[in-house]
Design an enzyme around this catalytic site. Structure first.
Site: not given
Ligand code: DGY
Length: 322
Positions: A241, A270, A288
């Site tokens: 993240r 983002e 992402h």
């Molecule tokens: C999630 O599922 O948390 C991912 O970041 C999406 O790709």
């Protein structure tokens, strides 16, 4: 009997939307435009279930007042975009989609590691710009990957899958930090060894890859002092993240040569990516894409279908997180 009224905040794979349309009274986001927190708050007042995804924001304020929704079926494994305590206080169940995106996210981490070490992005840009002058012994020299040490922060499903690729695919020595102790025999199955602190992992690693959850507990885990604790010439990979990394500190570490490069799939704000990162040749940037394969996105959607179907049939949803 009337079917539960559900709302999807974004467009989902069409096969999954078709199943949802059969089972529920479903409102789809046909324009696929992101919904504001106010629009999501309104959806919570007018639907039995809201199905958000990782790019939505559900702070405590969206749960204020009279709420009709009883369940949030999140499309994604991470749920740090949802104020879980506020949802719980309103008696709203929350589910996520673990397991099905493990391999594809580990693959993207490997792609970033290889691209940044071997200067894949730069090489592609050079060819597309028509600037390649041909092979020579000193052209675009990168860093060897095979046999190097990789340090993994967070040894959950994705951390383990990444360790497996690094060790068995590229002969890398794998060390990791995890909050709880991982059985040494279990770690050895992935060719990995646990170290006691984040700092020990940083000091040992040529590549550091983040695989821990986002949210308050890990916010800015990688900060200026942690970058300074990395091996000179090491690289950072982030597919976890954006908020796990202090982006301003990362930019400073790259500018000063404290670290050699970074491969990033996630960002603090983002879809905004700082101009300074976009200008750096030694940074590989992806939008992402960790779970972005047909197989995985369909599987994620079907997990949400299973979760909310179980919920409305009075069964325990398989992936309930709150
Ligand atoms: C999630 O599922 O948390 C991912 O970041 C999406 O790709």
């Amino acid at each position: 009997m009337s079917r539960p009224k559900i709302l999807l905040t974004r467009r989902w794979p069409s096969a999954v939307e078709a199943v949802l349309a059969e089972r529920f009274d479903a409102t789809f986001n046909t324009d696929d435009l992101p919904m504001s927190p106010d629009a999501i708050a309104e959806a919570l007042r007018t639907h039995d279930a809201v199905l958000p995804t990782v790019s939505d924001k559900l702070p405590a304020s969206v749960f204020e007042g009279e709420i009709r929704a009883k369940v949030l079926g999140n499309f994604g494994v991470g749920y740090n975009h949802i104020d879980i305590a506020a949802a719980k206080a309103k008696g709203i169940a929350v589910t996520n989609t673990p397991g099905v995106l493990t391999d594809c996210t580990a693959d993207i981490a490997m792609l970033l590691l290889l691209s940044v070490a071997r200067r894949g992005g730069e090489g592609e840009r050079q060819i597309r710009a028509g600037e390649w002058k041909g092979w020579c012994p000193t052209h675009m020299i990168g860093s060897k990957v095979t046999g190097k040490t990789v340090g993994i922060i967070g040894f959950g499903r994705i951390g383990k899958a990444f360790a497996q690729r690094c060790h068995f695919g590229f002969g890398m020595d794998v060390v990791f930090y995890n909050r709880s102790t991982v059985d040494a025999a279990e770690a050895a199955r992935y060719g990995a060894r646990q170290l006691a602190t984040v700092e020990e992992v940083l000091a040992a690693s040529d590549f550091v890859s983040l695989h821990c959850p986002g949210g308050v507990e890990n916010r800015h885990l990688m900060n200026a002092s942690r970058f300074a604790a990395m091996k000179p010439g090491a690289y950072l990979i982030n597919t976890a993240r954006g908020d796990v990394v202090d982006e301003a500190a990362l930019i400073a570490a790259l500018e000063k040569g404290v670290i050699r490069g970074a491969g990033l799939d996630v960002y603090e704000a983002e879809p905004q990516v700082p101009e300074k990162l976009r200008a750096m040749e030694n940074v590989v940037l992806l939008p992402h894409l960790g779970s972005a394969t047909e197989e995985t996105r369909n599987a994620m959607g079907m997990k949400v279908v299973d979760n909310i179907t179980a919920f409305f049939e009075g069964r325990e949803p398989p992936d309930r997180v709150a």
